[in-house]
Design a protein around this motif. Structure first.
Motif, short mmCIF file in Angstrom:
data_model
loop_
_atom_site.label_atom_id
_atom_site.label_comp_id
_atom_site.label_asym_id
_atom_site.label_seq_id
_atom_site.Cartn_x
_atom_site.Cartn_y
_atom_site.Cartn_z
N LYS A 120 0.84 -1.20 0.00
CA LYS A 120 0.00 0.00 0.00
C LYS A 120 0.88 1.25 0.00
CE LYS A 120 -3.49 -1.77 3.31
NZ LYS A 120 -4.10 -1.43 4.64
N LEU A 121 0.28 2.37 -0.41
CA LEU A 121 0.79 3.69 -0.11
C LEU A 121 -0.23 4.38 0.79
CD1 LEU A 121 2.16 5.04 -3.52
CD2 LEU A 121 3.39 3.80 -1.73
N LEU A 122 0.25 5.06 1.85
CA LEU A 122 -0.62 5.79 2.76
C LEU A 122 -0.24 7.27 2.73
CD1 LEU A 122 -1.00 2.82 3.87
CD2 LEU A 122 -1.35 3.88 6.11
N TRP A 142 6.63 -0.10 7.66
CA TRP A 142 6.45 1.17 6.96
C TRP A 142 7.79 1.69 6.47
CZ3 TRP A 142 4.30 3.21 12.17
CH2 TRP A 142 3.08 2.59 12.47
N TYR A 143 7.83 2.11 5.23
CA TYR A 143 8.99 2.83 4.69
C TYR A 143 8.54 4.26 4.42
CZ TYR A 143 13.03 4.05 1.82
OH TYR A 143 14.16 4.66 1.33
N ILE A 144 9.20 5.23 5.05
CA ILE A 144 8.78 6.62 4.96
C ILE A 144 9.27 7.21 3.64
CG2 ILE A 144 8.79 8.88 6.05
CD1 ILE A 144 7.43 6.69 7.72
N LEU A 145 8.31 7.59 2.79
CA LEU A 145 8.62 8.18 1.49
C LEU A 145 8.75 9.70 1.58
CD1 LEU A 145 6.14 6.04 -0.62
CD2 LEU A 145 8.64 5.82 -0.59
N ILE A 191 2.56 12.54 6.54
CA ILE A 191 3.44 11.44 6.16
C ILE A 191 2.93 10.77 4.89
CG2 ILE A 191 4.28 9.14 6.84
CD1 ILE A 191 4.18 10.09 9.74
N VAL A 192 3.86 10.40 4.01
CA VAL A 192 3.59 9.48 2.91
C VAL A 192 4.47 8.26 3.15
CG1 VAL A 192 3.62 9.09 0.42
CG2 VAL A 192 3.12 11.39 1.32
N LEU A 193 3.88 7.09 3.18
CA LEU A 193 4.67 5.89 3.43
C LEU A 193 4.20 4.73 2.57
CD1 LEU A 193 2.91 3.70 5.33
CD2 LEU A 193 3.41 5.38 7.10
N ALA A 194 5.12 3.81 2.34
CA ALA A 194 4.79 2.53 1.73
C ALA A 194 4.65 1.51 2.85
CB ALA A 194 5.87 2.09 0.75
N GLU A 195 3.56 0.76 2.82
CA GLU A 195 3.32 -0.27 3.83
C GLU A 195 3.33 -1.63 3.17
OE1 GLU A 195 0.31 0.29 6.99
OE2 GLU A 195 -0.62 -1.54 6.19
N ILE A 196 4.09 -2.54 3.74
CA ILE A 196 4.08 -3.94 3.33
C ILE A 196 3.56 -4.73 4.52
CG2 ILE A 196 5.44 -5.94 2.66
CD1 ILE A 196 6.74 -2.47 1.89
N GLN A 197 2.59 -5.61 4.30
CA GLN A 197 1.94 -6.28 5.41
C GLN A 197 1.45 -7.66 5.00
OE1 GLN A 197 -1.96 -3.66 5.29
NE2 GLN A 197 -2.48 -5.84 5.50
N GLN A 198 1.20 -8.49 6.02
CA GLN A 198 0.39 -9.67 5.79
C GLN A 198 -0.97 -9.22 5.28
OE1 GLN A 198 1.15 -11.32 9.96
NE2 GLN A 198 0.70 -13.17 8.78
N TRP A 225 5.87 8.06 21.05
CA TRP A 225 5.98 8.71 19.74
C TRP A 225 7.44 8.95 19.39
CZ3 TRP A 225 1.93 9.65 16.43
CH2 TRP A 225 0.65 9.46 16.96
N ARG A 226 7.75 8.88 18.10
CA ARG A 226 9.11 9.14 17.62
C ARG A 226 9.05 9.92 16.32
NH1 ARG A 226 11.40 3.25 15.88
NH2 ARG A 226 10.68 2.71 17.98
N PRO A 227 10.01 10.82 16.09
CA PRO A 227 10.03 11.55 14.81
C PRO A 227 10.44 10.63 13.68
CG PRO A 227 11.96 12.09 16.12
CD PRO A 227 11.09 11.24 16.99
N VAL A 228 9.97 10.94 12.47
CA VAL A 228 10.36 10.15 11.30
C VAL A 228 10.80 11.09 10.19
CG1 VAL A 228 8.93 8.12 11.75
CG2 VAL A 228 7.94 10.07 10.53
N ALA A 229 11.62 10.55 9.29
CA ALA A 229 12.12 11.30 8.14
C ALA A 229 12.16 10.37 6.94
CB ALA A 229 13.51 11.86 8.43
N LYS A 230 12.25 10.95 5.77
CA LYS A 230 12.34 10.19 4.53
C LYS A 230 13.43 9.13 4.63
CE LYS A 230 13.35 10.75 -0.41
NZ LYS A 230 13.68 11.72 -1.48
N GLY A 231 13.11 7.90 4.23
CA GLY A 231 14.06 6.81 4.24
C GLY A 231 14.04 5.95 5.48
N ASP A 232 13.26 6.34 6.51
CA ASP A 232 13.17 5.52 7.71
C ASP A 232 12.36 4.26 7.42
OD1 ASP A 232 14.58 7.40 9.12
OD2 ASP A 232 12.85 8.20 10.22
#
Length: 310
Positions: free
Chosen positions: A53-55, A85-88, A147-154, A124-131
């Protein structure tokens, strides 16, 4: 055997956004889009084990938790839901929640859900591109705004909500308490280089996620004997007869294909079922397959490129 340019299912959410560029050219008319689900194109194709997914978030999502396989099967579901999650992209100050600040008893967790104090107990934790963030089943978590992220999941959509920012949706106190590991998360294992072009970001029982970085104008052979998803996040490439640019995904299973990389190179995410990285999935043109059959720990550490049988 399959090589497919993945179809995109649009999922509208009140916490979504109205402009998906550069990740999608879909015209977002009407309600905001929160998720894009990548699906196989053939109507009667077997259902994959993984969901990509993309979120897109303009507001924080609910604080929630997903069941593991054992609990899911106890209530008649085929499997639980572990995700990553991969942060885009991330706006300044963007953050995610993962686990709790301290361990709670089931009674204390139940009380925190009822009075809303669970919102102050999440870590809570901060996130940046590439995390990259791994979210095992049972982990209390949330995704913040911007946030825009790619999610890979079951492949599961089973979610138990603990807090929902006053949105008046149902909370799932009993199930959430039953499945939650109500404490801080364990430190994550860092990324591991497989070859110069491949880095294993997440290695888990359910899936492996790699970051692939293919040089400009290079040629590769992809040999996937199990389901494999590739998402382009930078640059361009052609996989078989499919042209890929940012936001495009390809599904391949039980098949081989060539990859022709464009003039700007191509970075992407590659995901396939775990538990271990497959050493022989991607082979540079002209390379021998002398590493086929090696374990992940025996992967070459230099500039050698290997064939990967995903």
């Amino acid at each position: 055997m399959a090589i497919e340019h993945a179809a995109v299912q649009v999922v509208r959410k009140p916490w979504g956004i109205g402009d998906l560029h550069p990740w999608s050219s879909i015209d977002v008319a009407g309600d905001p889009v929160g998720e894009l689900w990548f699906q196989r194109t053939h109507k009667h194709a077997a259902i994959p084990a993984l969901l990509l997914k993309l979120l897109f978030t303009s507001e924080p999502l609910s604080i929630q938790v997903h069941p593991d396989d054992e609990f899911a099967r106890s209530i008649g579901l085929p499997n639980g839901k572990t995700e990553a999650w991969y942060i885009l992209a991330a706006a300044p100050g963007a953050r995610v929640a993962l686990g709790l600040k301290r361990r709670l008893t089931p009674q204390a967790l139940r009380a925190a859900i009822r009075d809303g104090s669970i919102a102050d107990l999440t870590q809570w934790r901060p996130v940046a591109k590439g995390d990259i963030i791994f979210v095992p089943a049972g982990t209390i978590h949330a995704i913040g705004a911007g946030i825009v992220l790619a999610e890979i999941q079951q492949r599961s959509d089973t979610t138990f909500r603990l807090f929902d920012y006053g949105r008046q949706r149902e909370l799932h106190e009993k199930s959430a308490v039953a499945v939650s590991d109500a404490g801080p998360v364990q430190p994550e294992t860092g990324p591991r280089r497989i070859t110069t072009a491949r880095t294993a970001l997440i290695t888990s029982q359910h899936f492996v996620i790699e970051l692939i970085d293919l040089p400009a104008n290079s040629n590769w052979a992809l040999n996937a004997d199990r389901e494999t998803w590739i998402l382009a996040i930078e640059g361009r490439a052609r996989i078989g007869s499919t042209n890929m640019s940012v936001g495009d995904a390809v599904f391949i299973e039980g098949d081989r294909s060539g990859i022709e990389v464009g003039a700007d190179g191509m970075r992407g995410l590659m995901a396939y079922p775990g538990p271990d990285p497959v050493v022989a999935l991607l082979q540079g043109a002209g390379e021998l397959t002398k590493y086929a059959g090696m374990s992940a720990g025996d992967a070459p550490k230099s500039s050698e490129t290997v064939e990967v049988q995903a």
